[in-house]
Design a protein around this motif. Structure first.
Motif, PDB file in Angstrom:
ATOM      1  N   ALA A   1       9.353   1.960  14.447  1.00 50.75           N
ATOM      2  CA  ALA A   1       9.951   3.111  13.772  1.00 50.75           C
ATOM      3  C   ALA A   1       8.831   3.897  13.116  1.00 50.75           C
ATOM      4  CB  ALA A   1      10.970   2.653  12.728  1.00 50.75           C
ATOM      5  N   PRO A   2       9.030   5.207  12.904  1.00 46.14           N
ATOM      6  CA  PRO A   2       7.968   6.011  12.287  1.00 46.14           C
ATOM      7  C   PRO A   2       7.695   5.589  10.841  1.00 46.14           C
ATOM      8  CG  PRO A   2       9.601   7.409  13.370  1.00 46.14           C
ATOM      9  CD  PRO A   2      10.178   6.035  13.333  1.00 46.14           C
ATOM     10  N   ILE A   3       6.437   5.680  10.437  1.00 48.04           N
ATOM     11  CA  ILE A   3       6.033   5.515   9.045  1.00 48.04           C
ATOM     12  C   ILE A   3       5.921   6.904   8.436  1.00 48.04           C
ATOM     13  CG2 ILE A   3       4.182   4.747   7.518  1.00 48.04           C
ATOM     14  CD1 ILE A   3       3.515   2.590   9.580  1.00 48.04           C
ATOM     15  N   THR A   4       6.433   7.071   7.236  1.00 51.64           N
ATOM     16  CA  THR A   4       6.456   8.372   6.586  1.00 51.64           C
ATOM     17  C   THR A   4       5.241   8.530   5.667  1.00 51.64           C
ATOM     18  OG1 THR A   4       8.869   8.381   6.632  1.00 51.64           O
ATOM     19  CG2 THR A   4       7.804   9.915   5.122  1.00 51.64           C
ATOM     20  N   ILE A   5       4.560   9.653   5.786  1.00 51.87           N
ATOM     21  CA  ILE A   5       3.449   9.941   4.868  1.00 51.87           C
ATOM     22  C   ILE A   5       3.998  10.056   3.448  1.00 51.87           C
ATOM     23  CG2 ILE A   5       1.652  11.606   4.250  1.00 51.87           C
ATOM     24  CD1 ILE A   5       1.432  12.320   7.212  1.00 51.87           C
ATOM     25  N   GLY A   6       3.397   9.323   2.546  1.00 54.28           N
ATOM     26  CA  GLY A   6       3.861   9.262   1.168  1.00 54.28           C
ATOM     27  C   GLY A   6       4.675   8.027   0.846  1.00 54.28           C
ATOM     28  N   ALA A   7       5.075   7.275   1.881  1.00 56.81           N
ATOM     29  CA  ALA A   7       5.924   6.100   1.666  1.00 56.81           C
ATOM     30  C   ALA A   7       5.115   4.913   1.161  1.00 56.81           C
ATOM     31  CB  ALA A   7       6.642   5.731   2.958  1.00 56.81           C
ATOM     32  N   GLU A   8       5.800   3.960   0.541  1.00 58.73           N
ATOM     33  CA  GLU A   8       5.225   2.678   0.198  1.00 58.73           C
ATOM     34  C   GLU A   8       5.494   1.712   1.354  1.00 58.73           C
ATOM     35  OE1 GLU A   8       6.718   1.401  -3.573  1.00 58.73           O
ATOM     36  OE2 GLU A   8       5.639   2.961  -4.679  1.00 58.73           O
ATOM     37  N   ILE A   9       4.481   0.959   1.733  1.00 54.22           N
ATOM     38  CA  ILE A   9       4.610   0.026   2.851  1.00 54.22           C
ATOM     39  C   ILE A   9       4.142  -1.358   2.422  1.00 54.22           C
ATOM     40  CG2 ILE A   9       4.525   1.675   4.763  1.00 54.22           C
ATOM     41  CD1 ILE A   9       1.522   1.298   4.925  1.00 54.22           C
TER      42      ILE A   9
ATOM     43  N   PRO B   1       1.003   9.620  12.475  1.00 52.33           N
ATOM     44  CA  PRO B   1       0.639   9.364  13.881  1.00 52.33           C
ATOM     45  C   PRO B   1       0.361   7.876  14.115  1.00 52.33           C
ATOM     46  CG  PRO B   1      -0.523  11.288  13.048  1.00 52.33           C
ATOM     47  CD  PRO B   1       0.129  10.636  11.853  1.00 52.33           C
ATOM     48  N   GLU B   2       0.788   7.384  15.269  1.00 53.27           N
ATOM     49  CA  GLU B   2       0.561   5.976  15.588  1.00 53.27           C
ATOM     50  C   GLU B   2      -0.929   5.674  15.598  1.00 53.27           C
ATOM     51  OE1 GLU B   2       4.449   7.200  17.438  1.00 53.27           O
ATOM     52  OE2 GLU B   2       2.397   7.979  17.539  1.00 53.27           O
ATOM     53  N   GLY B   3      -1.279   4.555  15.014  1.00 53.81           N
ATOM     54  CA  GLY B   3      -2.672   4.128  14.929  1.00 53.81           C
ATOM     55  C   GLY B   3      -3.303   4.443  13.589  1.00 53.81           C
ATOM     56  N   TRP B   4      -2.773   5.421  12.866  1.00 52.09           N
ATOM     57  CA  TRP B   4      -3.377   5.828  11.608  1.00 52.09           C
ATOM     58  C   TRP B   4      -3.082   4.845  10.476  1.00 52.09           C
ATOM     59  CZ3 TRP B   4      -3.799  11.774  10.576  1.00 52.09           C
ATOM     60  CH2 TRP B   4      -4.334  12.400  11.713  1.00 52.09           C
ATOM     61  N   HIS B   5      -2.134   3.975  10.656  1.00 53.08           N
ATOM     62  CA  HIS B   5      -1.849   2.951   9.638  1.00 53.08           C
ATOM     63  C   HIS B   5      -3.037   2.022   9.429  1.00 53.08           C
ATOM     64  CE1 HIS B   5      -1.389   0.573  13.268  1.00 53.08           C
ATOM     65  NE2 HIS B   5      -1.512  -0.495  12.504  1.00 53.08           N
ATOM     66  N   SER B   6      -3.971   2.011  10.391  1.00 54.34           N
ATOM     67  CA  SER B   6      -5.074   1.040  10.352  1.00 54.34           C
ATOM     68  C   SER B   6      -6.023   1.267   9.182  1.00 54.34           C
ATOM     69  CB  SER B   6      -5.860   1.084  11.672  1.00 54.34           C
ATOM     70  OG  SER B   6      -6.376   2.392  11.911  1.00 54.34           O
ATOM     71  N   VAL B   7      -5.944   2.425   8.514  1.00 57.06           N
ATOM     72  CA  VAL B   7      -6.814   2.648   7.360  1.00 57.06           C
ATOM     73  C   VAL B   7      -6.208   2.089   6.073  1.00 57.06           C
ATOM     74  CG1 VAL B   7      -7.834   4.687   8.417  1.00 57.06           C
ATOM     75  CG2 VAL B   7      -5.914   4.968   6.838  1.00 57.06           C
ATOM     76  N   PHE B   8      -4.987   1.541   6.159  1.00 56.11           N
ATOM     77  CA  PHE B   8      -4.354   0.976   4.980  1.00 56.11           C
ATOM     78  C   PHE B   8      -4.472  -0.548   4.968  1.00 56.11           C
ATOM     79  CE2 PHE B   8      -2.367   5.103   5.693  1.00 56.11           C
ATOM     80  CZ  PHE B   8      -2.640   5.689   4.468  1.00 56.11           C
ATOM     81  N   PHE B   9      -4.053  -1.152   3.875  1.00 57.11           N
ATOM     82  CA  PHE B   9      -4.158  -2.600   3.655  1.00 57.11           C
ATOM     83  C   PHE B   9      -5.612  -3.067   3.726  1.00 57.11           C
ATOM     84  CE2 PHE B   9       0.028  -1.944   5.779  1.00 57.11           C
ATOM     85  CZ  PHE B   9       0.829  -2.190   4.675  1.00 57.11           C
TER      86      PHE B   9
ATOM     87  N   ASP C   1       0.847  -1.183   0.000  1.00 58.66           N
ATOM     88  CA  ASP C   1       0.000   0.000   0.000  1.00 58.66           C
ATOM     89  C   ASP C   1       0.886   1.237   0.000  1.00 58.66           C
ATOM     90  OD1 ASP C   1      -2.314   1.568   0.049  1.00 58.66           O
ATOM     91  OD2 ASP C   1      -3.271   0.317   1.573  1.00 58.66           O
ATOM     92  N   GLU C   2       0.265   2.365  -0.200  1.00 62.47           N
ATOM     93  CA  GLU C   2       0.953   3.646  -0.163  1.00 62.47           C
ATOM     94  C   GLU C   2       0.287   4.524   0.883  1.00 62.47           C
ATOM     95  OE1 GLU C   2       1.612   7.588  -2.997  1.00 62.47           O
ATOM     96  OE2 GLU C   2       1.107   5.661  -3.913  1.00 62.47           O
ATOM     97  N   VAL C   3       1.096   5.155   1.721  1.00 64.93           N
ATOM     98  CA  VAL C   3       0.569   6.029   2.769  1.00 64.93           C
ATOM     99  C   VAL C   3       0.193   7.353   2.106  1.00 64.93           C
ATOM    100  CG1 VAL C   3       0.955   6.984   5.078  1.00 64.93           C
ATOM    101  CG2 VAL C   3       2.107   4.882   4.384  1.00 64.93           C
TER     102      VAL C   3
ATOM    103  N   ALA D   1     -15.847   3.983   4.951  1.00 63.42           N
ATOM    104  CA  ALA D   1     -15.372   4.347   3.620  1.00 63.42           C
ATOM    105  C   ALA D   1     -13.849   4.431   3.584  1.00 63.42           C
ATOM    106  CB  ALA D   1     -15.985   5.682   3.192  1.00 63.42           C
ATOM    107  N   LEU D   2     -13.245   5.020   4.610  1.00 62.27           N
ATOM    108  CA  LEU D   2     -11.789   5.121   4.674  1.00 62.27           C
ATOM    109  C   LEU D   2     -11.125   3.750   4.709  1.00 62.27           C
ATOM    110  CD1 LEU D   2     -10.998   8.036   7.142  1.00 62.27           C
ATOM    111  CD2 LEU D   2     -10.089   7.759   4.842  1.00 62.27           C
ATOM    112  N   THR D   3     -11.719   2.816   5.448  1.00 63.31           N
ATOM    113  CA  THR D   3     -11.125   1.493   5.627  1.00 63.31           C
ATOM    114  C   THR D   3     -11.659   0.468   4.635  1.00 63.31           C
ATOM    115  OG1 THR D   3     -12.793   0.972   7.323  1.00 63.31           O
ATOM    116  CG2 THR D   3     -10.701   1.893   8.086  1.00 63.31           C
ATOM    117  N   TYR D   4     -12.556   0.887   3.754  1.00 60.81           N
ATOM    118  CA  TYR D   4     -13.178   0.009   2.757  1.00 60.81           C
ATOM    119  C   TYR D   4     -13.810  -1.205   3.437  1.00 60.81           C
ATOM    120  CZ  TYR D   4     -13.779  -1.325  -2.149  1.00 60.81           C
ATOM    121  OH  TYR D   4     -14.314  -1.605  -3.390  1.00 60.81           O
ATOM    122  N   ASN D   5     -14.480  -0.934   4.552  1.00 57.27           N
ATOM    123  CA  ASN D   5     -15.085  -1.979   5.380  1.00 57.27           C
ATOM    124  C   ASN D   5     -16.538  -2.178   4.944  1.00 57.27           C
ATOM    125  OD1 ASN D   5     -16.176  -3.598   7.375  1.00 57.27           O
ATOM    126  ND2 ASN D   5     -15.245  -2.477   9.071  1.00 57.27           N
ATOM    127  N   GLY D   6     -16.824  -3.332   4.355  1.00 55.76           N
ATOM    128  CA  GLY D   6     -18.168  -3.604   3.876  1.00 55.76           C
ATOM    129  C   GLY D   6     -19.059  -4.345   4.850  1.00 55.76           C
TER     130      GLY D   6
END
Length: 292
Positions: A99-107, A51-59, A23-25, A190-195
């Motif tokens: 370690a910090p995740i960078t906004i804009g990075a590929e993860i 911010p910690e916890g915000w990665h949860s909207v990805f993948f 994914d991409e941040v 919608a952010l998490t694509y949770n159906g």
């Protein structure tokens, strides 16, 4: 529906199965999440630390429409095992921020089925599936996360949804009103694509799964508790966070978030419903520590 009697060894072949997602941040997603949290969206830019916890909207799962089950989740039997129980809920998660995740990075996230455990509880048969995740950026681990997913029997018509009794909690250091409404649930899903239909389809939630109303996403509790934890830790940085979902919470009801600091600086956090019962219970600390 298949027989719900579960042979502990019936799905042992799924243990060790892996899935890799990339994914991409993306900055637009981060700004939408900030808006959901009532923060200034334009305060976040590419290259900033996420911010910690915000990665949860990805993948987010990207199953094709034809591969969805009747509850709105992707059908079982691909990565997740074909558990013969119909109702799937998120029981909790345990995280270490390395370690910090960078906004804009590929993860990149590697997920592994670690355990499949049948149990019997107050609502009948249950099967717990533990999934271990490792998230990497630039080939290095930035966080580890354990998900506990619980599958339960189909709701019995007319059966009340049981809730734990109120408990006495310590006097909090911070409290916050927590009252998600339908727009909050829609924007988060919608952010998490949770159906999962229990979060937006009231007839399904009440008539098929037996809830008294739309169910607030467990991930939303975790997100708000993350925010409270960062406000109460030195430097606003999280190293470790765990959360367990205890009771369902329903839309358009007013609950409360609470935080209590321990002498060692760690935090205990709670989300409570309108009756003072625990919806979710969390622990947080500034250092990653060990993850069980």
């Amino acid at each position: 529906m298949p027989d719900t009697q579960m042979d502990p060894g019936a799905m042992s072949g799924w243990i060790g199965r892996q899935e890799v997602l990339e994914d991409e941040v993306a900055l637009p997603i981060i700004r939408r999440l900030a808006a959901l949290l009532d923060l200034d969206p334009m305060a976040y830019r590419r290259g900033d630390a996420l911010p910690e916890g915000w990665h949860s909207v990805f993948f987010a799962p990207i199953a094709r429409q034809s591969q969805l089950g009747p509850d709105g989740h992707p059908r079982k039997g691909d990565f997740l095992p074909p558990v013969p129980l119909p109702r799937r809920m998120f029981a909790g998660r345990r995280l270490r921020y390395l370690a910090p995740i960078t906004i804009g990075a590929e993860i990149r996230r590697t997920s592994t089925i670690a355990a499949i455990t049948p149990k019997t509880g107050r609502t009948g048969q249950m099967i717990f599936v533990r999934v271990d995740h490792v998230v990497e950026m630039d080939g290095k681990p930035v966080l580890t996360e354990v998900h506990d997913i619980v599958y339960r029997e189909e709701a019995k018509p007319g059966a009340p949804v049981k809730a734990d009794a109120p408990v006495e909690l310590p006097t909090p250091d911070e409290t916050q009103i927590y009252a998600p409404e339908t727009v909050t649930l829609f924007r988060y899903s919608a952010l998490t694509y949770n159906g999962h239909r229990i979060h937006y389809d009231q007839p399904y939630a009440t008539q098929e799964e037996g809830y008294p109303g739309l169910v607030v996403n467990g991930g939303l509790h975790a997100l708000f508790l993350h925010e409270m934890a960062r406000r109460n830790l030195p430097g606003g940085k999280l190293g470790r966070f765990s959360v367990r979902n205890v009771n369902p919470f329903y839309v358009d009801r007013t609950g409360e978030l609470r935080c209590k600091r321990a002498e060692d600086g760690s935090l205990s956090l709670w989300a409570l419903n309108e009756a003072g019962r625990i919806v979710a219970q969390a622990e947080a600390a500034a250092e990653p520590g060990a993850l069980v």
